[in-house]
Enzyme design. Structure first.
Site, short mmCIF file in Angstrom:
data_model
loop_
_atom_site.label_atom_id
_atom_site.label_comp_id
_atom_site.label_asym_id
_atom_site.label_seq_id
_atom_site.Cartn_x
_atom_site.Cartn_y
_atom_site.Cartn_z
N GLY A 1 -6.71 38.35 66.54
CA GLY A 1 -6.91 37.26 65.58
C GLY A 1 -6.18 35.97 65.93
O GLY A 1 -6.06 35.59 67.11
N GLY B 1 2.47 39.40 65.05
CA GLY B 1 1.07 39.79 64.82
C GLY B 1 0.17 39.17 65.87
O GLY B 1 -0.88 38.61 65.55
N ALA B 2 0.57 39.29 67.16
CA ALA B 2 -0.12 38.54 68.22
C ALA B 2 -1.13 39.38 68.99
O ALA B 2 -1.69 38.91 69.96
CB ALA B 2 0.92 37.98 69.19
N ASN B 3 -1.40 40.62 68.55
CA ASN B 3 -2.31 41.46 69.32
C ASN B 3 -3.77 41.14 69.05
O ASN B 3 -4.65 41.55 69.80
CB ASN B 3 -2.05 42.96 69.04
N GLY C 1 -3.05 35.18 65.76
CA GLY C 1 -1.82 35.36 66.53
C GLY C 1 -2.13 35.46 68.01
O GLY C 1 -1.45 34.86 68.86
N SER D 1 -1.55 30.27 53.67
CA SER D 1 -2.98 30.26 53.34
C SER D 1 -3.20 29.36 52.14
O SER D 1 -2.31 29.18 51.31
CB SER D 1 -3.42 31.68 52.99
N TYR E 1 -1.86 38.54 46.98
CA TYR E 1 -1.86 37.94 48.32
C TYR E 1 -1.45 36.47 48.22
O TYR E 1 -0.61 36.00 48.98
CB TYR E 1 -3.26 38.08 48.93
N1 LIG Z 1 -8.49 34.82 58.66
C1 LIG Z 1 -8.40 34.00 57.64
O1 LIG Z 1 -9.41 33.56 57.08
C2 LIG Z 1 -7.04 33.56 57.16
C3 LIG Z 1 -6.98 32.58 56.15
C4 LIG Z 1 -5.73 32.16 55.69
C5 LIG Z 1 -4.58 32.70 56.24
N2 LIG Z 1 -4.65 33.66 57.20
C6 LIG Z 1 -3.38 34.21 57.72
O2 LIG Z 1 -3.39 34.21 59.14
C7 LIG Z 1 -2.50 35.21 59.62
C8 LIG Z 1 -3.17 35.99 60.74
O3 LIG Z 1 -4.25 36.73 60.20
P1 LIG Z 1 -5.63 36.97 60.97
O4 LIG Z 1 -6.67 36.29 60.18
O5 LIG Z 1 -5.49 36.69 62.40
O6 LIG Z 1 -5.81 38.53 60.68
P2 LIG Z 1 -5.85 39.80 61.64
O7 LIG Z 1 -6.86 39.60 62.71
O8 LIG Z 1 -6.01 40.96 60.71
O9 LIG Z 1 -4.41 39.82 62.30
C9 LIG Z 1 -3.27 40.14 61.56
C10 LIG Z 1 -2.16 40.47 62.53
O10 LIG Z 1 -0.99 40.78 61.79
C11 LIG Z 1 -0.53 42.03 62.24
N3 LIG Z 1 0.24 42.74 61.25
C12 LIG Z 1 -0.13 43.21 60.04
N4 LIG Z 1 0.90 43.84 59.45
C13 LIG Z 1 1.94 43.78 60.31
C14 LIG Z 1 3.27 44.27 60.29
N5 LIG Z 1 3.74 44.98 59.27
N6 LIG Z 1 4.07 44.02 61.36
C15 LIG Z 1 3.62 43.32 62.42
N7 LIG Z 1 2.36 42.86 62.50
C16 LIG Z 1 1.53 43.09 61.47
C17 LIG Z 1 -1.77 42.81 62.65
O11 LIG Z 1 -1.42 43.93 63.47
P3 LIG Z 1 -2.42 45.20 63.57
O12 LIG Z 1 -3.57 44.77 64.42
O13 LIG Z 1 -1.57 46.26 64.17
O14 LIG Z 1 -2.84 45.54 62.17
C18 LIG Z 1 -2.49 41.71 63.39
O15 LIG Z 1 -1.94 41.53 64.66
C19 LIG Z 1 -2.13 36.08 58.41
O16 LIG Z 1 -0.84 35.76 57.99
C20 LIG Z 1 -3.16 35.66 57.36
O17 LIG Z 1 -2.66 35.80 56.05
C21 LIG Z 1 -5.86 34.10 57.68
#
Ligand SMILES: NC(=O)c1ccc[n+]([C@@H]2O[C@H](COP(=O)([O-])OP(=O)(O)OC[C@H]3O[C@@H](n4cnc5c(N)ncnc54)[C@H](OP(=O)(O)O)[C@@H]3O)[C@@H](O)[C@H]2O)c1
Length: 374
Positions: free
Chosen positions: A81, A77-79, A83, A210, A239
């Site tokens: 946020g 998920g590195a594209n 990642g 999380s 979740y």
């Molecule tokens: N942001 C917060 O406040 C927060 C808090 C606690 C934990 N987290 C955790 O942090 C991690 C990163 O999340 P983020 O906040 O950076 O959110 P994000 O910006 O929505 O990024 C999520 C990433 O995961 C990818 N992804 C989703 N489903 C996937 C799949 N089936 N296969 C491969 N990649 C997939 C997305 O790809 P696409 O762009 O193609 O959808 C995107 O690259 C997550 O595990 C999230 O639960 C985040």
């Protein structure tokens, strides 16, 4: 009478929201006080205003001292946020980073942006959909065919709250499949690359979980198909359950390795971070609804002024992935961290339940075997 009560309720909510977004409670130290006063680990490092003296255990200055040249990393998920930030900073420190994303176009764009913003390291794009066990398998086969070792595996991809019930290509609950099961299988398949410990003799695996893992169902995590299927759509704890699974997974995977293994597996909560995850949650609620539109305004304001910037949110997972010396010296195995790289006790009720850990592992193995046998 009813109108009067309603007016008071609206007023109280308006004042609370107003205070929240103005930053006054932060300036007064209210959030820090709240963490100390409640003592609940959920609140530790939640947002910058919650940080107490001593909570900032890691910084970009520390990360900047590391030389990761000759080391390789996979970030799921590195594209975008967290990642993306993780991949960017690992590359900047000299690592070769493989971006594992479900959308090839977005992945190539992200790799190009990272390459344009770094003078050291190298980066490449690869396709991986963590919700599909077949995709996990072909990605891992590709890696096993070309890599002899791996230094860092950052299991970051994730989806948030889902309003509708959705099943993966394997017929498994989509949140559980994406956040937990795909990563579980990927780890199993790539373990041979990690076992030598890579360049530093200490390979690192990070599960981006999380603080939502504190908010799961009474039974913790589903350990049978019946339990998983019975989850009603639109439940926030859904979740939390997938994130609890990641904390349990880090502990169980650790306990299955020898005590002196060269693989160090830890989980973390990045804090509440300004990423696309919030957009996706609002989309799930339905943006056309008036209440959701009001909620979106508050969320927008919080994203700007209250919660972590993406770069700062990525710091805890960067510490766990990059700082091999600290990880091996402190023998950090199966632990759980909050911002910034501060060790916190995970949910006492479930995360330390050894039976649940083992049952989840066995259930995950069963789900993988059944799906691949189809
Ligand atoms: N942001 C917060 O406040 C927060 C808090 C606690 C934990 N987290 C955790 O942090 C991690 C990163 O999340 P983020 O906040 O950076 O959110 P994000 O910006 O929505 O990024 C999520 C990433 O995961 C990818 N992804 C989703 N489903 C996937 C799949 N089936 N296969 C491969 N990649 C997939 C997305 O790809 P696409 O762009 O193609 O959808 C995107 O690259 C997550 O595990 C999230 O639960 C985040």
């Amino acid at each position: 009478m009813a109108w009067r009560v309603l007016t008071y309720v609206v007023l109280v909510i308006a004042v609370a929201v107003g205070l929240l977004v103005t930053g006054v409670p932060t300036q007064l130290g209210f959030w820090r006080w709240l963490v100390n006063c409640t003592g609940h680990p959920f609140l530790v490092g939640f947002a910058p205003g919650f940080m107490r003296p001593g909570d900032n255990q890691y910084s970009y200055e520390e990360l900047g001292k590391l030389d990761l040249s000759g080391q390789s990393a996979i970030v799921t998920g590195a594209n975008i946020g967290l990642g993306y930030e993780t991949a960017l900073h690992l590359t900047r420190q000299g690592a070769h980073v493989i971006l594992a994303c479900r959308n090839a176009g977005k992945c190539a764009d992200a790799a190009a942006r990272i390459a344009a913003n770094t003078t050291r390291g190298s980066v490449e794009a690869a396709t991986l959909d963590t919700s599909s066990l077949q995709s996990v398998r072909s990605f891992a086969e590709g890696m096993l065919a070309r890599q002899s070792t791996l230094d860092m595996l950052v299991l970051n991809a994730g989806i948030g709250f889902q309003q509708q019930k959705e099943l993966s290509a394997d017929g498994i609950d989509m949140t559980f499949a994406t956040n937990h099961l795909g990563h579980f299988h990927l780890f199993q398949l790539l373990l041979p690359l990690l076992e030598s410990g890579g360049k530093t003799g200490a390979a690192r695996v990070v599960l981006v979980s999380s603080a939502a893992h504190f908010d799961s169902f009474d039974y913790g995590v589903a350990t049978s198909v019946e339990q998983l299927t019975a989850i009603a759509p639109g439940q926030q704890m859904h979740y939390g359950m997938s994130k609890l699974a990641q904390v349990l997974f880090a502990q169980e995977a650790t306990s299955r390795l020898p005590a002196d293994s060269k693989v160090f597996i830890n989980a973390c909560h990045p804090g509440a971070v300004d990423t696309n995850l919030w957009e996706r949650v609002l989309d799930q609620f339905g943006r056309e609804k008036l209440l959701v539109r009001i909620f979106a305004l508050i969320v927008d304001r919080m994203r700007k002024d209250f919660i972590w910037r993406t770069e700062d949110g990525a710091l805890t997972q960067l510490f766990l992935a990059a700082d091999s010396a600290a990880i091996s010296t402190r023998n950090l195995r199966g632990r759980y961290f909050h911002p910034q790289a501060l060790e916190v006790a995970p949910c006492k009720k479930h995360a330390t339940n050894l039976t649940l850990q083992r049952e989840l592992w066995a259930f995950s193995e069963r789900l993988v075997a059944d799906a691949l046998a189809k």
